[in-house]
Design an enzyme around this catalytic site. Structure first.
Site, PDB file in Angstrom:
ATOM      1  N   GLY A  51       0.999  -1.248   0.049  1.00  0.00           N
ATOM      2  CA  GLY A  51       0.007   0.071  -0.112  1.00  0.00           C
ATOM      3  C   GLY A  51       0.799   1.165  -0.134  1.00  0.00           C
ATOM      4  O   GLY A  51       2.224   0.888   0.427  1.00  0.00           O
ATOM      5  N   GLN A  56       2.929  10.051   1.437  1.00  0.00           N
ATOM      6  CA  GLN A  56       3.953   9.411   1.428  1.00  0.00           C
ATOM      7  C   GLN A  56       5.372  10.020   0.392  1.00  0.00           C
ATOM      8  O   GLN A  56       6.339   9.560   0.495  1.00  0.00           O
ATOM      9  CB  GLN A  56       4.328   7.952   1.638  1.00  0.00           C
ATOM     10  CG  GLN A  56       3.583   7.452   2.876  1.00  0.00           C
ATOM     11  CD  GLN A  56       3.345   6.004   2.744  1.00  0.00           C
ATOM     12  OE1 GLN A  56       2.623   5.426   1.994  1.00  0.00           O
ATOM     13  NE2 GLN A  56       4.448   5.311   3.398  1.00  0.00           N
ATOM     14  N   CYS A  98       5.991  -0.349   7.447  1.00  0.00           N
ATOM     15  CA  CYS A  98       5.508   0.725   6.784  1.00  0.00           C
ATOM     16  C   CYS A  98       6.594   1.472   6.094  1.00  0.00           C
ATOM     17  O   CYS A  98       7.767   1.646   6.554  1.00  0.00           O
ATOM     18  CB  CYS A  98       5.037   1.996   7.837  1.00  0.00           C
ATOM     19  SG  CYS A  98       4.527   3.430   7.023  1.00  0.00           S
ATOM     20  N   LEU A  99       6.476   1.707   4.763  1.00  0.00           N
ATOM     21  CA  LEU A  99       7.409   2.254   3.875  1.00  0.00           C
ATOM     22  C   LEU A  99       8.189   3.470   4.497  1.00  0.00           C
ATOM     23  O   LEU A  99       9.143   3.859   4.258  1.00  0.00           O
ATOM     24  CB  LEU A  99       7.051   2.411   2.460  1.00  0.00           C
ATOM     25  CG  LEU A  99       6.506   1.103   1.751  1.00  0.00           C
ATOM     26  CD1 LEU A  99       5.902   1.585   0.422  1.00  0.00           C
ATOM     27  CD2 LEU A  99       7.684   0.215   1.440  1.00  0.00           C
ATOM     28  N   HIS A 140      -4.417   1.202   7.534  1.00  0.00           N
ATOM     29  CA  HIS A 140      -3.214   1.744   7.697  1.00  0.00           C
ATOM     30  C   HIS A 140      -2.856   2.989   6.658  1.00  0.00           C
ATOM     31  O   HIS A 140      -2.477   3.918   7.050  1.00  0.00           O
ATOM     32  CB  HIS A 140      -2.162   0.702   7.332  1.00  0.00           C
ATOM     33  CG  HIS A 140      -0.677   0.887   7.502  1.00  0.00           C
ATOM     34  ND1 HIS A 140       0.122   0.778   8.335  1.00  0.00           N
ATOM     35  CD2 HIS A 140      -0.264   1.961   6.772  1.00  0.00           C
ATOM     36  CE1 HIS A 140       1.444   1.223   8.187  1.00  0.00           C
ATOM     37  NE2 HIS A 140       1.250   2.026   7.055  1.00  0.00           N
ATOM     38  N   GLU A 141      -3.518   2.819   5.733  1.00  0.00           N
ATOM     39  CA  GLU A 141      -3.189   4.092   4.481  1.00  0.00           C
ATOM     40  C   GLU A 141      -4.128   4.960   4.846  1.00  0.00           C
ATOM     41  O   GLU A 141      -3.798   6.109   4.538  1.00  0.00           O
ATOM     42  CB  GLU A 141      -3.906   3.420   3.198  1.00  0.00           C
ATOM     43  CG  GLU A 141      -2.671   2.211   2.749  1.00  0.00           C
ATOM     44  CD  GLU A 141      -1.229   2.315   2.861  1.00  0.00           C
ATOM     45  OE1 GLU A 141      -0.695   3.479   2.931  1.00  0.00           O
ATOM     46  OE2 GLU A 141      -0.708   1.480   3.084  1.00  0.00           O
ATOM     47  N   HIS A 144      -2.504   7.330   7.355  1.00  0.00           N
ATOM     48  CA  HIS A 144      -1.434   8.330   6.723  1.00  0.00           C
ATOM     49  C   HIS A 144      -2.224   9.664   6.202  1.00  0.00           C
ATOM     50  O   HIS A 144      -1.735  10.568   6.227  1.00  0.00           O
ATOM     51  CB  HIS A 144      -0.875   7.584   5.453  1.00  0.00           C
ATOM     52  CG  HIS A 144       0.291   6.791   5.880  1.00  0.00           C
ATOM     53  ND1 HIS A 144       1.359   7.055   6.629  1.00  0.00           N
ATOM     54  CD2 HIS A 144       0.511   5.491   5.247  1.00  0.00           C
ATOM     55  CE1 HIS A 144       1.993   6.145   6.430  1.00  0.00           C
ATOM     56  NE2 HIS A 144       1.667   4.849   6.077  1.00  0.00           N
TER      57      HIS A 144
HETATM   58 NI    NI Z   1       2.609   3.173   5.999  1.00  0.00          NI
END
Ligand code: NI
Length: 198
Positions: A51, A56, A98-99, A140-141, A144
């Site tokens: 995702g 991000q 998480c990226l 999760h997204e 963000h």
């Molecule tokens: Ni993330």
């Protein structure tokens, strides 16, 4: 989909200020948005991740893409603009990466199933039921897009300990980006510790 690396943009590391601010609604469903979505798919698959939220990559709008393919039986790649969760049920403990948090893995509570309402890349509204990993990924997204991270779901003491180990991990990598991330994260660690010790 282009495999051109000029489509790649750096992924911001938490606590970059864009990742701690609520994103703005998408208003124009135009070619620029289509291009941005293509770019997001490219960056997400390249990372690799399941995702990616627009903030991000420093685009502060309510947009994310996800694809849990390979990890669920019936994967549904999704583009979600202006998403909202209109139903959340059940609970599960979710182990997440998480990226925007290199090397960190955290266990957080999530709803086990959700109903999501969002617009696709043409602006058409849709409603979808998600469960398990796909439900977790969407939650999760969306966090963000609200300027939250999975750290915000932890109890104060655990949150401090987790942020501490994140900072220690970054010290090991010793890049310019990690130095910048450490200098942003350290004041937050002090803040979290104060809250934990109250
Ligand atoms: Ni993330």
């Amino acid at each position: 989909m282009k495999s051109d690396d000029t489509l790649l943009l750096p992924i911001l590391e938490w606590p970059h200020p864009i990742l701690r601010s609520p994103a703005q609604p998408i208003e124009r469903f135009d070619q620029a948005l289509t291009d941005r979505i293509e770019q997001m798919w490219h960056i997400m698959y390249h990372a690799p991740g399941i995702g990616l939220a627009a903030p991000q990559i420093a685009d502060p709008r309510r947009l994310f893409v996800m694809d849990c393919g390979g990890r669920v039986s019936d994967p549904r790649p999704l583009v979600c603009a202006n998403p909202n969760i209109i139903r959340a049920e059940g609970e599960l403990d979710s182990t997440e990466g998480c990226l925007s948090f290199p090397e960190l893995s955290v266990v957080v509570p999530r709803a086990a199933s959700i109903t999501l309402r969002a617009q696709d890349e043409l602006g058409t509204w849709f409603v979808i039921e998600l469960e398990g990993l796909e439900a977790v990924c969407a939650q999760h997204e969306i966090d963000h897009l609200e300027g939250r991270s999975f750290l915000d779901l932890l109890e104060p003491l655990e949150r401090s300990a987790t942020l501490h180990s994140y900072i220690e991990g970054l010290r090991g990598s010793n890049t310019v980006t990690s130095q910048e991330t450490i200098s942003r994260a350290e004041p937050l660690l002090a803040e979290y510790l104060m809250l934990a010790l109250k």
